[in-house]
Design a protein around this motif. Structure first.
Motif, PDB file in Angstrom:
ATOM      1  N   GLU A  27     -99.217   3.410 109.951  1.00  0.00           N
ATOM      2  CA  GLU A  27     -99.233   4.774 109.418  1.00  0.00           C
ATOM      3  C   GLU A  27    -100.624   5.164 108.939  1.00  0.00           C
ATOM      4  OE1 GLU A  27     -96.128   5.935 106.736  1.00  0.00           O
ATOM      5  OE2 GLU A  27     -94.690   4.564 107.624  1.00  0.00           O
ATOM      6  N   LYS A  31    -102.654   8.223 110.606  1.00  0.00           N
ATOM      7  CA  LYS A  31    -103.001   9.401 109.808  1.00  0.00           C
ATOM      8  C   LYS A  31    -104.502   9.523 109.558  1.00  0.00           C
ATOM      9  CE  LYS A  31     -98.682   9.465 107.095  1.00  0.00           C
ATOM     10  NZ  LYS A  31     -98.140   9.278 105.719  1.00  0.00           N
ATOM     11  N   SER A 195    -100.675   7.065 100.312  1.00  0.00           N
ATOM     12  CA  SER A 195     -99.973   7.526 101.513  1.00  0.00           C
ATOM     13  C   SER A 195     -99.325   6.359 102.234  1.00  0.00           C
ATOM     14  CB  SER A 195    -100.939   8.247 102.458  1.00  0.00           C
ATOM     15  OG  SER A 195    -101.829   7.340 103.083  1.00  0.00           O
TER      16      SER A 195
END
Length: 353
Positions: A27, A31, A195
């Motif tokens: 991830e 991102k 995040s």
């Protein structure tokens, strides 16, 4: 739901290439990674051809408060103005680092601008004096075969080595990197870490529900196959009470996790921080109670290697520390709830928090 199903097995998450810490690193690179980082590292990771690690926790400081991190990323300018970074520090509980397939790690460090060359080339937009607790943190991508990266030792969890991925203490000694190793840029470490850790925490809880469900099923089977004092265990009131409590705990853990997942889908991880923190406290506690009762019903068999119960209990108990201890998440929930109340009452939040 799929995470819960794979969580019933110790092997399934990795077999499906959706195990920690790889999913979180996927991830981050998806991102925040550069095109080069995605091409070289994300593609093979998604294909399951390599493994990875995330290096944040340190042995000499309370790493649940990430502002304490002592690993330093020293910036310096070489002749011609070329930028070089040198990484120094010690990390531990680096899950996945012991796996021979682990080819890179994402490392959280603090920027260090003390090198003399930085005085001649002051960094743009960076806090050279560490005036901010959060502005100096940076994430770098470090190949595990880089000179200066050394696996000090494997760490056991209540005696389990968690092979093949394992947990390592890692020494970072004058590891030389260039600007292509930075993820997102200098001083963006907290943004990246949050995040990554938010969705990662719900993944842990989903798998925990699946593992507890397996323990519950085993407990039911055992209670219907063993007799004491002329009756099956399931006919004794004490055992019935454990079954009832476990059914309630399991359903509560599942519904809390699904509620959190719905909030993340609707509002995103940032605005679902209270839900994420809440399940990170509640679900490990609820599921570990289920596993503990299953061990009790099994008696001596429950604490040996013949059944998965002991390992399950260890993993669920450890989850109350991994990705932040209970106290940190309770603090987060309480602060968010207090903030909501103060905002509703029209009280200046800054004077109270």
């Amino acid at each position: 739901i799929l995470c819960e199903i794979t969580g019933r097995s110790f092997l399934a998450p990795e077999a499906c290439n959706c195990s920690a810490p790889d999913t979180g690193n996927m991830e981050v690179l998806l991102k925040h990674g550069s095109a080069e980082q995605q091409r070289e590292w994300l593609g093979p990771l998604l294909d399951g051809r390599i493994r990875s690690a995330f290096l944040m926790t340190e042995p000499d400081v309370a790493s649940s408060d990430a502002t304490n991190i002592e690993t330093r990323l020293t910036k310096m300018y070489e002749e011609g103005g070329k930028v070089k970074y040198v990484l120094n520090g010690t990390k531990w509980w680096s899950t996945g680092a012991m796996d021979p397939r682990c080819t890179f790690a994402l490392v959280l460090a603090k920027m260090d601008y003390s090198h003399p060359s930085c005085r001649r080339n002051p960094p743009d937009g960076a806090d050279c004096n560490f005036g901010s607790d959060h502005g100096a943190h940076t994430v770098v991508l470090v190949p595990m075969n880089k000179p200066g990266v050394r696996l000090v030792r494997a760490l056991t969890v209540f005696g389990y080595d968690d092979a093949p991925h394992g947990h390592a203490e890692v020494a970072l000694e004058n590891v030389e990197l260039d600007a292509s190793s930075l993820v997102l840029g200098e001083g963006r470490g907290f943004e990246i870490a949050q995040s990554r850790l938010g969705p990662g925490r719900i993944h842990h809880c989903m798998r925990a529900v699946g593992l507890a469900a397996r323990c519950y099923d085993l407990m039911l089977q055992r209670s219907l196959s063993r007799k004491t004092f002329g009756k099956y265990l399931a006919e004794h009131g004490g055992c019935q009470e454990m079954i009832a409590d476990s059914a309630a705990d399991l359903e509560a853990a599942r519904l809390l996790t699904l509620s959190c997942a719905a909030a993340i889908d609707e509002k995103g991880p940032k605005d679902a921080r209270d839900k994420i923190a809440s399940i990170k406290v509640s679900v490990p506690e609820l599921t570990s109670r289920v596993a503990d009762r299953a061990v009790q019903v099994f008696g001596g068999a429950g604490v040996c290697q013949d059944y998965p119960l002991a390992r399950a209990l260890v993993g669920l108990r450890t989850l109350r520390i991994a990705d932040g201890p209970d106290a940190v998440h309770k603090r987060t929930v309480a602060r968010i709830e207090i903030k909501k109340m103060l905002e509703a009452a029209g009280i200046d939040i800054r004077s109270k928090m």
